[in-house]
Enzyme design. Structure first.
Site, PDB file in Angstrom:
ATOM      1  N   LYS A  44       0.829  -1.210   0.000  1.00  0.00           N
ATOM      2  CA  LYS A  44       0.000   0.000   0.000  1.00  0.00           C
ATOM      3  C   LYS A  44       0.862   1.258   0.000  1.00  0.00           C
ATOM      4  CE  LYS A  44      -2.213  -1.195   3.818  1.00  0.00           C
ATOM      5  NZ  LYS A  44      -3.138  -1.107   4.974  1.00  0.00           N
ATOM      6  N   LYS A  46       2.951   2.011   2.445  1.00  0.00           N
ATOM      7  CA  LYS A  46       3.077   2.449   3.828  1.00  0.00           C
ATOM      8  C   LYS A  46       4.229   1.714   4.507  1.00  0.00           C
ATOM      9  CE  LYS A  46      -0.601   2.841   6.477  1.00  0.00           C
ATOM     10  NZ  LYS A  46      -1.883   2.536   7.172  1.00  0.00           N
TER      11      LYS A  46
END
Length: 155
Positions: A44, A46
């Site tokens: 993602k 992240k």
């Protein structure tokens, strides 16, 4: 028995996380929390400060949490709902509408966030401690110092 399920990264555990878990536990008798793995977060874009293993252990030690499972993909929610006999899927209101397709499997609830706190905001505040930002600040101070000296020389 009412089973509640949620998902989250739970990085840099803070009062907003605790408030969410307390609200979740009030929705039922059994609380299952899926914690995002480091690999899923990387997909993602992240990065977590705290490892998956430690985040899962922290969440699992909180009163009211009955089971912690890994979140490894977006698609696992429907399977998890069926596998764990979930009655209520609940998540923060910042996701409102994003999981409505799960309403055919269970009740979907979007809960209010705690104002003024988020892991993202904490990470942004901590960025100033990054060595590259310290160097940038030192360079800026050096420029300001030279400008002040130049100004003093003019007066």
């Amino acid at each position: 028995m009412t089973t509640v399920l949620t998902y989250g990264t739970f990085d840099l555990f803070h009062i907003g996380h605790l408030n969410l878990i307390n609200r979740l536990s009030e929705l039922g008798d059994r609380l299952v929390i899926a914690v995002s793995t480091d690999e899923f977060n990387a997909g993602k874009g992240k990065t977590s400060v705290v490892s998956y293993e430690d985040r899962a252990r922290i969440i699992g030690s909180i009163k009211g949490v009955d089971l912690v499972i890994p979140e490894t993909s977006w698609e696992q929610k429907a399977t998890d709902i069926v596998e764990h006999g979930v009655d209520v899927f609940a998540i923060g209101e910042d996701w409102a509408g994003r999981f409505d397709e799960l309403k055919s499997l269970c009740e979907v609830v979007y809960l209010p966030r705690t104002d003024g706190i988020s892991s993202t905001e904490i990470k942004q505040m901590l960025r100033v401690l990054d060595p590259s930002h310290i160097t940038e600040m030192q360079d800026a101070l050096s420029v300001m110092s030279r400008l002040l000296e130049h100004y003093r020389d003019l007066t």
